[in-house]
Design a protein around this motif. Sequence first.
Motif, PDB file in Angstrom:
ATOM      1  N   GLY A 234       0.810  -1.211   0.000  1.00 48.99           N
ATOM      2  CA  GLY A 234       0.000   0.000   0.000  1.00 48.99           C
ATOM      3  C   GLY A 234       0.841   1.259   0.000  1.00 48.99           C
ATOM      4  N   ILE A 235       1.950   1.240   0.753  1.00 47.75           N
ATOM      5  CA  ILE A 235       2.848   2.400   0.793  1.00 47.75           C
ATOM      6  C   ILE A 235       3.498   2.629  -0.569  1.00 47.75           C
ATOM      7  CG2 ILE A 235       5.030   3.245   1.751  1.00 47.75           C
ATOM      8  CD1 ILE A 235       4.225   1.918   4.408  1.00 47.75           C
ATOM      9  N   LEU A 236       3.943   1.553  -1.210  1.00 50.12           N
ATOM     10  CA  LEU A 236       4.569   1.687  -2.528  1.00 50.12           C
ATOM     11  C   LEU A 236       3.576   2.218  -3.561  1.00 50.12           C
ATOM     12  CD1 LEU A 236       6.730  -1.573  -2.682  1.00 50.12           C
ATOM     13  CD2 LEU A 236       7.537   0.775  -2.371  1.00 50.12           C
ATOM     14  N   VAL A 237       2.363   1.679  -3.560  1.00 53.06           N
ATOM     15  CA  VAL A 237       1.342   2.118  -4.520  1.00 53.06           C
ATOM     16  C   VAL A 237       0.967   3.574  -4.276  1.00 53.06           C
ATOM     17  CG1 VAL A 237      -1.052   1.813  -5.263  1.00 53.06           C
ATOM     18  CG2 VAL A 237       0.414  -0.182  -4.929  1.00 53.06           C
ATOM     19  N   SER A 238       0.737   3.935  -3.011  1.00 57.12           N
ATOM     20  CA  SER A 238       0.333   5.313  -2.701  1.00 57.12           C
ATOM     21  C   SER A 238       1.443   6.305  -3.014  1.00 57.12           C
ATOM     22  CB  SER A 238      -0.072   5.426  -1.226  1.00 57.12           C
ATOM     23  OG  SER A 238       1.009   5.074  -0.372  1.00 57.12           O
ATOM     24  N   THR A 239       2.694   5.918  -2.771  1.00 59.55           N
ATOM     25  CA  THR A 239       3.818   6.795  -3.116  1.00 59.55           C
ATOM     26  C   THR A 239       3.876   7.026  -4.618  1.00 59.55           C
ATOM     27  OG1 THR A 239       5.076   5.993  -1.208  1.00 59.55           O
ATOM     28  CG2 THR A 239       6.312   7.110  -2.938  1.00 59.55           C
ATOM     29  N   ASN A 240       3.663   5.961  -5.389  1.00 53.77           N
ATOM     30  CA  ASN A 240       3.669   6.085  -6.846  1.00 53.77           C
ATOM     31  C   ASN A 240       2.521   6.980  -7.336  1.00 53.77           C
ATOM     32  OD1 ASN A 240       4.686   5.191  -9.535  1.00 53.77           O
ATOM     33  ND2 ASN A 240       2.654   4.297  -9.691  1.00 53.77           N
TER      34      ASN A 240
END
Length: 305
Positions: free
Chosen positions: A176-182
């Motif tokens: 979730g952190i990786l997706v939201s950062t992207n």
Amino acid sequence: MIFDLVFQTQLPILFLILITWLLIFKDRAFFSRLRIDFYMLLVLSIAVMITNNLGDYVQLNPRDEFLIYGLGRMVIRPFILMIWLGIVLRKQNNRSLSFMLIPIPVILNLLVCISSVWNELVFAITPDGAWEWGRLFFIPQIIYLLYLILIVVFSIRNARKEDTLEHLIIMLIAAGILVSTNVEMQFGVTNLTDNVVAVGVCVYYFCLITQVYKLDALTHVMNRHNLLYDLEELEAKEYLITMIDIDNFKSINDKYGHEKGDEALKRVVRVIKNNLTKKNKIYRYGGDEFVVVSQGMTEEDLNNI
């Protein structure tokens, strides 16, 4: 329209953080160091929300608003994941990565980001109040990603069968952190990653507290309460129960002390686990007594283990 919902989630997330704070304050299942870590995580989650939205409630000139937002985003975010990594390692009693080394990347990041106010290495604020990335803009992102990778790696590396839910939650939060950062980088959305991290902290706490009440604190196998619950679930099914105890265990405590007795219990559990299959579950019933519940096995199968 969709991204406007991101901002509307700030208040419920803040409410969730406060509820979690109260639960931690009331709970005594964790030892003090771990509870302090969770307090710090929640405080930093609130701090990064404040820095993100301060300009909406306080009159600031564009330069100061961008400066507060930039420092909050690039300094506090890696700090949150650093503490989270410490919780994962401390919970596992893992000493392979020294606790003295963990803060080094975040301290270097702090120094570089603060120095950017003058040397513009990571970011710059133009005279008219516009935001610009500096030559080393990637440093906070790399450090942030480093901590996230370490959390996942140590979670998987030290995985126990009883902690499946915990590791699944860590993987989902990391994704979730990786997706939201992207999404933030692609669409210029703010607050999204911070919302994911804040909710992740609360969910992770709820997961750990569930594990604390399910597992025996010494041997990390399921406890008597969980045994009784599972037996109710298995009431209409066929299963076998094996009782195991340690002969003359009291003499070990009397002769060598309780510390050696605890070590003996841990070794016995390791031996039992090494000889069990996925069809068996082990529980600590109390003292030196353990229970193994087996499904899909016969008495002959158990005798052959």
